[in-house]
Design a protein around this motif. Structure first.
Motif, short mmCIF file in Angstrom:
data_model
loop_
_atom_site.label_atom_id
_atom_site.label_comp_id
_atom_site.label_asym_id
_atom_site.label_seq_id
_atom_site.Cartn_x
_atom_site.Cartn_y
_atom_site.Cartn_z
N LEU A 158 -3.61 -0.84 -6.50
CA LEU A 158 -2.24 -0.88 -6.00
C LEU A 158 -1.82 -2.31 -5.69
CD1 LEU A 158 -2.28 2.16 -3.54
CD2 LEU A 158 -1.12 2.02 -5.76
N PRO A 159 -0.54 -2.64 -5.89
CA PRO A 159 -0.08 -4.01 -5.57
C PRO A 159 -0.02 -4.23 -4.07
CG PRO A 159 1.78 -2.63 -6.19
CD PRO A 159 0.54 -1.80 -6.45
N ALA A 160 -0.08 -5.48 -3.66
CA ALA A 160 -0.01 -5.83 -2.25
C ALA A 160 1.39 -5.63 -1.70
CB ALA A 160 -0.44 -7.28 -2.04
N ASP A 161 1.48 -5.24 -0.46
CA ASP A 161 2.75 -5.14 0.24
C ASP A 161 3.34 -6.53 0.41
OD1 ASP A 161 4.61 -5.02 2.63
OD2 ASP A 161 4.02 -2.91 2.58
N ALA A 162 4.66 -6.64 0.35
CA ALA A 162 5.31 -7.94 0.48
C ALA A 162 5.03 -8.59 1.84
CB ALA A 162 6.82 -7.80 0.29
N LEU A 163 4.77 -7.79 2.87
CA LEU A 163 4.52 -8.35 4.20
C LEU A 163 3.14 -8.96 4.33
CD1 LEU A 163 6.20 -5.79 6.62
CD2 LEU A 163 7.07 -7.99 5.80
N TYR A 164 2.26 -8.72 3.38
CA TYR A 164 0.91 -9.28 3.44
C TYR A 164 0.96 -10.80 3.58
CZ TYR A 164 -3.63 -10.86 1.59
OH TYR A 164 -4.84 -11.50 1.41
N SER A 165 1.84 -11.45 2.85
CA SER A 165 1.90 -12.91 2.87
C SER A 165 2.48 -13.46 4.18
CB SER A 165 2.73 -13.43 1.69
OG SER A 165 4.06 -12.92 1.75
#
Length: 398
Positions: A158-165
């Motif tokens: 699954l792709p990373a959530d945008a808030l990860y960064s």
């Protein structure tokens, strides 16, 4: 998650800080880190949170977890790590005493760590299922390691959530905010749309009688805390007096993150630390004169039962996500949880539930119990990172 410790108006000499002329004073200025931003090992975790050596391993999730919001920067966690699971333990020895008598804020902080770990999972090839421990915070003793939740790991693409960064950029900002700029409607909508389940509710106020009532409740609760000698001593125990103590403890509160102006910060760092009564009196002034009146947003997270362990974790996960979303949008956030801390204290001391009544008058929501209060807005100054214990210090193998 509340008291920011300050010095009083320490001196008002014309020409600023003139005491640094003497050789001994220059040495003290260097020793106390008067004119430099904190750095070194206590702050390295903010740069090492996605270190290559941890990439694709469960330790990468822990590295994100230790950067989470938590009360008084107590970092009350231990992570037991295996190949397919991570147990999150409450280190109840790292408590706030009468400031958090039921470990409610401690578990909200653990929920914040869980949210960071869940966000870090897809970026490291994992899917996560969170299994909280069922039970009541009222039944937890102190001084032990108590499991709060388990993260079950499975491989995923699954792709990373945008808030990860946003994880390494989140800060608690105690500086004044620019209330005249307001709070973006789009960000408010994003907060409201965040998934939290049917056991958590979010109330947001940018103006009106509810905003005013919540602000007044925050100030009133702060004054009550400052008048409670046991509470301020328990809070003051987590204040770190200077770089050497912070390098040793790598946790707790420091003047650098107290929201002081550069001139007052330099003065406060140069002089000896104030006792609890004076420092918390200054905090009350800061709350009344700066934190509340400059807030463009006042918010409250409520649950069905504030002493239910899984609900405390869920509230923490929501707060962490709100804080990350705000950070990504260039906004500042700051817990002002004093009104709920006085609810706990009134319960502990069997006093009349005045704080509960004040918050109930804000939302008029039957069946909901406030557990977390905060402010938000555009900051007048950027905040710096707080110290953190390393991954190695808080990790055990299963």
């Amino acid at each position: 998650m509340t008291a920011s410790l300050t010095r009083r108006r320490l001196f008002q000499a014309a020409g600023g800080i003139t005491l640094l002329a003497a050789g001994g004073a220059v040495w003290r200025a260097h020793d106390r880190g008067v004119f430099v931003e904190p750095s070194g090992a206590p702050y390295d975790p903010w740069a090492l949170w996605n270190a290559p050596e941890h990439k694709g391993t469960p330790i990468a999730l822990v590295a994100a977890g230790i950067l989470a919001a938590n009360p008084h920067n107590t970092q009350p966690w231990v992570f037991r790590v295996g190949e397919v699971r991570i147990d999150i333990l409450a280190d109840t020895s790292r408590d706030l005493g009468s400031f958090d008598p039921y470990l409610r804020e401690m578990h909200i902080g653990l929920g914040c760590a869980i949210e960071n770990m869940a966000l870090a999972a897809p970026a490291n090839g994992y899917a996560v299922t969170v299994e909280p421990v069922e039970g009541s915070l009222l039944d937890i003793g102190r001084g032990n390691m108590v499991r709060a939740a388990t993260l079950h790991l499975s491989r995923s693409t699954l792709p990373a959530d945008a808030l990860y960064s946003a994880i390494p950029h989140r800060r608690t900002n105690r500086h004044p905010y620019e209330r005249e700029r307001g709070f973006p409607e789009e960000t408010l909508r994003q907060f409201i749309a965040m998934p939290a389940g049917d056991q958590v509710a979010l109330s947001l106020f940018t103006e009106g009688k509810e905003y005013e009532a919540l602000g007044a409740a925050i100030v009133q609760a702060t004054e009550e805390i400052v008048a409670d000698g046991e509470m301020i001593e328990d809070s003051h125990a987590w204040f770190r007096d200077g770089p050497e103590e912070m390098a040793r403890e790598r946790s707790g509160l420091a003047l650098d993150t107290a929201g002081l102006s550069p001139t007052l910060l330099a003065a406060a760092k140069f002089l000896p630390a104030l006792p609890a009564e004076q420092s918390h009196g200054a905090w009350a002034n800061q709350t009344r004169d700066t934190h509340v009146p400059t807030a463009a947003l006042l918010g409250m997270i409520s649950v069905r039962d504030r002493y239910d362990l899984p609900q405390a974790l869920t509230a923490g996960r929501l707060w962490q996500r709100i804080h990350l979303e705000a950070s990504a949008a260039g906004l500042a956030m700051h817990p002002l949880n004093q009104p709920v801390e006085t609810i706990d204290r009134e319960r502990q001391t069997k006093r009349e539930a005045m704080s509960e009544a004040r918050l109930a008058a804000v939302t008029h929501q039957r069946g909901w119990q406030p557990t977390f209060v905060f402010r938000g807005g555009y900051p007048a100054r950027e905040a710096i990172a707080s110290a953190r214990r390393s991954v190695e210090e808080v990790t055990e193998k299963i």
